[in-house]
Design an enzyme around this catalytic site. Structure first.
Site, PDB file in Angstrom:
ATOM      1  CG  ASP A  45       6.870  -0.954   8.752  1.00 22.38           C
ATOM      2  OD1 ASP A  45       5.866  -0.237   8.606  1.00 22.38           O
ATOM      3  OD2 ASP A  45       8.034  -0.488   8.763  1.00 22.38           O
ATOM      4  CB  SER A  46       1.320  -0.429  10.392  1.00 21.60           C
ATOM      5  OG  SER A  46       0.714  -1.099   9.305  1.00 21.60           O
ATOM      6  CG  ASP A  84       5.928  -0.983   4.787  1.00 20.74           C
ATOM      7  OD1 ASP A  84       6.253  -0.188   3.882  1.00 20.74           O
ATOM      8  OD2 ASP A  84       5.085  -0.709   5.669  1.00 20.74           O
ATOM      9  CE  LYS A 112       4.947   1.916   2.752  1.00 18.62           C
ATOM     10  NZ  LYS A 112       5.745   2.542   3.862  1.00 18.62           N
ATOM     11  CD  GLU A 114       9.212   4.211   7.000  1.00 17.67           C
ATOM     12  OE1 GLU A 114       9.944   4.848   7.794  1.00 17.67           O
ATOM     13  OE2 GLU A 114       8.208   3.564   7.371  1.00 17.67           O
ATOM     14  CD  GLU A 181       2.578   7.983   8.067  1.00 16.63           C
ATOM     15  OE1 GLU A 181       2.063   7.749   9.176  1.00 16.63           O
ATOM     16  OE2 GLU A 181       3.330   7.187   7.472  1.00 16.63           O
TER      17      GLU A 181
END
EC number: 2.1.2.11
Length: 263
Positions: A45-46, A84, A112, A114, A181
């Site tokens: 999602d960056s 993501d 993925k 978070e 991270e």
């Protein structure tokens, strides 16, 4: 390179063999990543910051992620593709399962998410639905407003213990992989040695099982990069060569060094 799956990556961890991961958002770059021998691709999602020009990942939607996941999947055959789940797409288990299915249909092999132990129920549900999960701890960009910015996490004892406990809980819930991270190298090493699943680091030192970097960062396209980034395009004669150099540096342990790590 043969088709990569989670069993192959688990075997690499057991044999103490490292592997590389790179973010990628389209078919053209996915083809180059595959030719360079990199075994795992993260459709991150960056893209909200790298491709859309935003100041965070928060505006990225599930439709954005599905579009770019499908693009990457059309460009390569062998790498494991992780996609993501964007901000707000997995607030409760059924929502998580529905959106994860969208990404899997688009071509992902794993999703993925978070967050810590609060994700356990969602991870269980995804596993029941046949969807492998990669979790993400430490600096979690979707929580940037709660964290107060893009800052190293886990430097004090209580925070480090919380991250370690979350990692153990996520593995117990069924997570197949973990990204760490911006955490101190010592904490990342402890988590990597404690867990049986592969641990991927970014700004987490050299003791994790794998490394991931944003494609545009490692190619020197991003104007301002974090401390943990190295420009592999310097001294390279092509993008493919830069990607090969990154892959080799991860595999032989020469990247990251202390200058790319936090204490």
């Amino acid at each position: 390179m043969s088709k990569v799956n989670i069993l192959k990556l688990l075997s690499k961890k057991q044999q103490q063999e490292k592997f590389a991961m790179v973010t990628c958002y389209d078919a053209s770059f996915a083809k180059l990543v595959e030719k360079a021998g990199i075994e795992t691709i993260l459709v991150g999602d960056s893209l909200g910051m790298v491709l859309q020009g935003r100041d965070s990942t928060l505006a990225v939607t599930i439709d954005d992620m599905a579009y770019h996941t499908a693009s990457v999947a059309r460009g390569c055959q062998q790498p494991l593709i992780i996609s993501d789940m964007p901000f707000g797409s997995y607030n409760h288990p059924q929502q998580c399962a529905d959106n994860a299915a969208t990404l899997m249909r688009a071509g992902a092999h794993m999703v993925k998410i978070e967050g810590g132990s609060w994700l356990a129920e969602s991870i269980c549900l995804l596993n029941q639905a046949g969807i492998p999960v990669c979790c993400h701890l430490g600096l979690t960009p979707q929580s940037v407003n709660v964290l107060g910015g893009y800052r190293v996490q886990g430097r004090d004892d209580s925070q480090a213990k919380a991250i370690l406990n979350d990692a153990i809980a996520l593995e117990a819930a069924g997570a197949a992989m973990l990204v760490l991270e911006c955490v101190p190298r010592q904490l990342a090493a402890e988590i990597s040695s404690t867990l049986k699943i592969p641990v991927v680091g970014i700004g987490a030192g050299c003791d994790t099982d794998a490394q991931v970097l944003v494609l545009h960062d490692l190619l020197g396209i991003t104007e301002k990069t974090a401390r943990f980034v190295r420009n592999f395009a310097e001294g390279s004669n092509s993008i493919e060569d830069a990607l090969k150099r990154y892959n080799s540096a991860v595999l032989d342990g020469s990247f990251p060094t202390d200058e790319h790590s936090f204490n």
